[in-house]
Motif scaffolding. Structure first.
Motif, PDB file in Angstrom:
ATOM      1  N   UNK A   1      37.722  31.159  54.191  1.00 12.45           N
ATOM      2  CA  UNK A   1      37.197  30.579  52.960  1.00 12.45           C
ATOM      3  C   UNK A   1      35.739  31.002  52.789  1.00 12.45           C
ATOM      4  N   UNK A   2      35.420  31.520  51.618  1.00  8.72           N
ATOM      5  CA  UNK A   2      34.034  31.894  51.314  1.00  8.72           C
ATOM      6  C   UNK A   2      33.572  31.173  50.065  1.00  8.72           C
ATOM      7  N   UNK A   3      32.338  30.742  50.082  1.00  5.88           N
ATOM      8  CA  UNK A   3      31.761  30.030  48.952  1.00  5.88           C
ATOM      9  C   UNK A   3      30.497  30.747  48.498  1.00  5.88           C
ATOM     10  N   UNK A   4      30.351  30.877  47.193  1.00 10.14           N
ATOM     11  CA  UNK A   4      29.183  31.549  46.631  1.00 10.14           C
ATOM     12  C   UNK A   4      28.567  30.647  45.573  1.00 10.14           C
ATOM     13  N   UNK A   5      27.397  30.092  45.885  1.00  6.78           N
ATOM     14  CA  UNK A   5      26.716  29.203  44.943  1.00  6.78           C
ATOM     15  C   UNK A   5      25.747  29.997  44.079  1.00  6.78           C
ATOM     16  N   UNK A   6      25.619  29.568  42.840  1.00  2.64           N
ATOM     17  CA  UNK A   6      24.690  30.221  41.913  1.00  2.64           C
ATOM     18  C   UNK A   6      24.258  29.229  40.838  1.00  2.64           C
ATOM     19  N   UNK A   7      23.265  29.637  40.056  1.00  4.84           N
ATOM     20  CA  UNK A   7      22.847  28.830  38.919  1.00  4.84           C
ATOM     21  C   UNK A   7      21.527  28.104  39.077  1.00  4.84           C
ATOM     22  N   UNK A   8      20.927  28.180  40.254  1.00 11.32           N
ATOM     23  CA  UNK A   8      19.657  27.508  40.446  1.00 11.32           C
ATOM     24  C   UNK A   8      18.537  28.175  39.664  1.00 11.32           C
ATOM     25  N   UNK A   9      17.401  27.500  39.619  1.00 10.51           N
ATOM     26  CA  UNK A   9      16.263  28.044  38.905  1.00 10.51           C
ATOM     27  C   UNK A   9      15.184  27.006  38.718  1.00 10.51           C
ATOM     28  N   UNK A  10      14.234  27.346  37.876  1.00 12.69           N
ATOM     29  CA  UNK A  10      13.118  26.465  37.571  1.00 12.69           C
ATOM     30  C   UNK A  10      13.351  25.807  36.217  1.00 12.69           C
ATOM     31  N   UNK A  11      13.194  24.495  36.181  1.00  7.99           N
ATOM     32  CA  UNK A  11      13.419  23.756  34.944  1.00  7.99           C
ATOM     33  C   UNK A  11      12.403  22.623  34.870  1.00  7.99           C
ATOM     34  N   UNK A  12      12.053  22.247  33.673  1.00  6.62           N
ATOM     35  CA  UNK A  12      11.135  21.134  33.496  1.00  6.62           C
ATOM     36  C   UNK A  12      11.859  19.801  33.646  1.00  6.62           C
ATOM     37  N   UNK A  13      11.119  18.799  34.027  1.00  3.06           N
ATOM     38  CA  UNK A  13      11.692  17.468  34.134  1.00  3.06           C
ATOM     39  C   UNK A  13      12.319  17.074  32.802  1.00  3.06           C
ATOM     40  N   UNK A  14      13.502  16.474  32.889  1.00  6.94           N
ATOM     41  CA  UNK A  14      14.248  16.110  31.698  1.00  6.94           C
ATOM     42  C   UNK A  14      15.225  17.171  31.239  1.00  6.94           C
ATOM     43  N   UNK A  15      15.117  18.349  31.818  1.00  5.94           N
ATOM     44  CA  UNK A  15      16.001  19.442  31.432  1.00  5.94           C
ATOM     45  C   UNK A  15      17.309  19.417  32.178  1.00  5.94           C
ATOM     46  N   UNK A  16      18.091  20.482  31.980  1.00  9.84           N
ATOM     47  CA  UNK A  16      19.429  20.572  32.567  1.00  9.84           C
ATOM     48  C   UNK A  16      19.631  21.912  33.253  1.00  9.84           C
ATOM     49  N   UNK A  17      20.502  21.908  34.228  1.00  6.70           N
ATOM     50  CA  UNK A  17      20.951  23.133  34.894  1.00  6.70           C
ATOM     51  C   UNK A  17      22.417  22.962  35.240  1.00  6.70           C
ATOM     52  N   UNK A  18      23.108  24.080  35.312  1.00  6.56           N
ATOM     53  CA  UNK A  18      24.516  24.065  35.711  1.00  6.56           C
ATOM     54  C   UNK A  18      24.690  24.979  36.912  1.00  6.56           C
TER      55      UNK A  18
END
Length: 120
Positions: A1-18
């Motif tokens: 089983x292999x897992x690949x995470x992605x989608x991180x980054x820099x965001x301002x407080x109150x914002x959203x990320x997926x």
């Protein structure tokens, strides 16, 4: 089983990320997201079962984060809304053959982590 995470980054407080976690190999029963902030222990954020889509959330995530899975694409996502500075951490996806648990030691497979930074 292999897992690949992605989608991180820099965001301002109150914002959203997926965040996304792509899986390959045998699909285990439970998928989860954990996070680890600098100088702190890794902690459970949310989990979901592949078959039924049953979800479990840490108190810190309830009402702000949503975990979901796409069985056809073999992807587990974590939609993070109303982000706070204290959500800053490296986020990891993990999987295990048993039910969802918050214990890091119970998970057999881990992704490499993706960094989320929330600026205040």
């Amino acid at each position: 089983v292999q897992l690949q995470a992605s989608g991180g980054g820099l965001v301002q407080a109150g914002g959203s990320l997926r965040l996304s976690c792509a899986t390959s190999g045998r699909t285990n029963y439970a998928m989860a997201w954990f996070r680890q902030a600098p100088g702190k222990q890794r902690e459970f954020v949310a989990g979901i079962t592949w078959n039924w889509g049953t979800t479990v959330y840490a108190d810190s995530a309830k009402g702000r984060f949503i975990i979901s899975r796409d069985k056809a694409k073999r992807v587990v996502a974590l939609q993070m809304n109303s982000l706070k500075a204290e959500d800053t951490a490296v986020y990891y996806c993990a999987t295990r053959s048993g039910d969802i648990t918050a214990k890091t030691t119970e998970y057999s497979y881990w992704g490499q982590g993706t960094l989320v930074t929330v600026s205040s």
